[in-house]
Enzyme design. Structure first.
Site, PDB file in Angstrom:
ATOM      1  N   HIS A 149      -3.304  11.423  -5.238  1.00  0.00           N
ATOM      2  CA  HIS A 149      -4.572  10.928  -4.678  1.00  0.00           C
ATOM      3  C   HIS A 149      -5.765  11.494  -5.441  1.00  0.00           C
ATOM      4  O   HIS A 149      -6.570  12.282  -4.904  1.00  0.00           O
ATOM      5  CB  HIS A 149      -4.619  11.334  -3.202  1.00  0.00           C
ATOM      6  CG  HIS A 149      -5.572  10.571  -2.346  1.00  0.00           C
ATOM      7  ND1 HIS A 149      -6.923  10.530  -2.594  1.00  0.00           N
ATOM      8  CD2 HIS A 149      -5.356   9.812  -1.252  1.00  0.00           C
ATOM      9  CE1 HIS A 149      -7.497   9.782  -1.649  1.00  0.00           C
ATOM     10  NE2 HIS A 149      -6.567   9.336  -0.824  1.00  0.00           N
ATOM     11  N   GLU A 255      -5.863   6.260  -7.514  1.00  0.00           N
ATOM     12  CA  GLU A 255      -4.659   6.953  -7.044  1.00  0.00           C
ATOM     13  C   GLU A 255      -3.413   6.229  -7.547  1.00  0.00           C
ATOM     14  O   GLU A 255      -3.184   5.075  -7.217  1.00  0.00           O
ATOM     15  CB  GLU A 255      -4.668   6.969  -5.509  1.00  0.00           C
ATOM     16  CG  GLU A 255      -6.004   7.414  -4.920  1.00  0.00           C
ATOM     17  CD  GLU A 255      -6.209   6.982  -3.467  1.00  0.00           C
ATOM     18  OE1 GLU A 255      -5.217   6.715  -2.757  1.00  0.00           O
ATOM     19  OE2 GLU A 255      -7.378   6.898  -3.040  1.00  0.00           O
TER      20      GLU A 255
HETATM   21  O1  LIG Z   1      -9.052  10.834   4.935  1.00  0.00           O
HETATM   22  P1  LIG Z   1      -7.724  10.824   4.220  1.00  0.00           P
HETATM   23  O2  LIG Z   1      -6.556  10.908   5.167  1.00  0.00           O
HETATM   24  O3  LIG Z   1      -7.668  11.882   3.158  1.00  0.00           O
HETATM   25  O4  LIG Z   1      -7.596   9.434   3.503  1.00  0.00           O
HETATM   26  C1  LIG Z   1      -8.549   9.014   2.591  1.00  0.00           C
HETATM   27  C2  LIG Z   1      -8.270   7.604   2.098  1.00  0.00           C
HETATM   28  O5  LIG Z   1      -7.125   7.614   1.285  1.00  0.00           O
HETATM   29  C3  LIG Z   1      -6.880   6.382   0.623  1.00  0.00           C
HETATM   30  O6  LIG Z   1      -5.765   6.529  -0.196  1.00  0.00           O
HETATM   31  C4  LIG Z   1      -6.620   5.312   1.635  1.00  0.00           C
HETATM   32  O7  LIG Z   1      -6.383   4.072   0.989  1.00  0.00           O
HETATM   33  C5  LIG Z   1      -7.805   5.213   2.567  1.00  0.00           C
HETATM   34  O8  LIG Z   1      -7.548   4.245   3.564  1.00  0.00           O
HETATM   35  C6  LIG Z   1      -8.100   6.566   3.199  1.00  0.00           C
HETATM   36  O9  LIG Z   1      -9.259   6.476   3.986  1.00  0.00           O
END
Ligand SMILES: O=P(O)(O)OC[C@H]1O[C@@H](O)[C@H](O)[C@@H](O)[C@@H]1O
Length: 280
Positions: A149, A255
């Site tokens: 991510h 990501e």
């Molecule tokens: O707030 P988190 O759990 O770290 O997620 C952040 C984002 O991560 C992304 O990978 C998702 O596609 C989004 O929908 C999400 O909001």
């Protein structure tokens, strides 16, 4: 030195990795930071780190068949470093491991499968490679999805273009009903909330993050066919307690993952996926 994180350097490049989540929180080349880390990120293990390269495992997002929190437990578990960092003339490398006993018990109970993860971080003067190996150490098959991510630092997200996704089919998680469409643009831009899962993007297709103000970065993927592009924009930024209201302007997530289909692993089987980020 802080035992909670590992610092590597190679030539004029450096990388910082927290044991919590095995989260890369900084990658600098020639003093230029490539990675976004929120000023409000929790770095004490109380919450997934907002920024860097959180690891998504054993599933992306939330799924009907699991009560695990969004993006799974790898990013909120404390990993162990394997050997001391090793350095050659061309690269410096370190590896981390995670198995169920290091996963918070309440989360491990929600995904009761035996596994071993190995995460290798390799730095050269102009690349950062992060590779995840997933092993099924159980005597039955199980399935998972996974993703790196990555939060890239930007100076004004309006100038950013993510190239290399033209022609790719995507799911638009922001639009009503999460419709599917095909990307027609040479560069994906951010002019509002963006949350898209580009599926089955050929490994050979380089994805390039341009216009960040921190130098272009090319993303080479191995065994990671899906690419998520995410920017929360203004309202979602305000709704996140660990993210500054204005920080949507300072980041874009690109990501690399394998999230569109579950990967099934037989007992003893392994799966490996990774990315190399290269300064362009
Ligand atoms: O707030 P988190 O759990 O770290 O997620 C952040 C984002 O991560 C992304 O990978 C998702 O596609 C989004 O929908 C999400 O909001």
């Amino acid at each position: 030195s802080n035992p909670a994180k590992v610092l590597l350097s190679h030539g004029n490049a450096s990388v910082e990795i927290y044991l919590f989540g095995a989260t890369v929180t900084s990658w600098k080349v020639g003093g230029v930071e490539k990675i976004f880390l929120s000023k409000k990120a929790h770095l004490d293990g109380s919450k997934a780190i907002r920024g860097g390269i959180p690891l998504v495992f054993p599933h992306f997002g939330t799924i009907p068949t699991s009560t695990l929190p969004q993006h799974g437990f790898a990013r909120v578990s404390t990993w162990s470093r394997l050997d001391p960092p090793s350095e050659t003339e061309t690269a410096t490398s370190v590896a981390f491991t995670l198995s169920p006993r290091a996963v918070p018990a309440a989360l491990a109970a929600k995904w009761p499968h035996a596994f071993r993860l190995t995460y290798t971080v390799t730095l050269t003067t102009d690349t950062l490679t992060t590779t995840l190996k997933v092993e099924n150490t159980a005597d039955v098959a199980w399935e998972f999805t996974s993703l790196l991510h990555t939060y890239f630092a930007t100076r004004g997200v309006a100038h950013v273009g993510v190239k290399g996704l033209e022609g790719a089919s995507f799911v638009d998680k922001v639009a009503e009903g999460a419709p599917r469409a095909v990307e027609s643009r040479t560069a994906v831009i951010v002019a509002g909330e963006v949350d898209r899962v580009y599926e089955g993007v050929d490994d050979k297709a380089e994805v390039t993050v341009t216009g960040t103000g921190h130098g272009d970065v090319v993303v080479h993927r191995t065994n990671l066919p899906d690419v998520v592009v995410w920017n929360p924009w203004t309202d979602k930024a305000k709704a996140m307690a660990d993210f500054g209201d204005d920080e949507f302007d300072n980041m874009i997530c690109v990501e690399a993952g394998s999230v569109a289909k579950f990967i099934s692993l037989q007992p003893g089987e392994t799966w490996t996926g990774g990315q190399t980020l290269k300064t362009a």
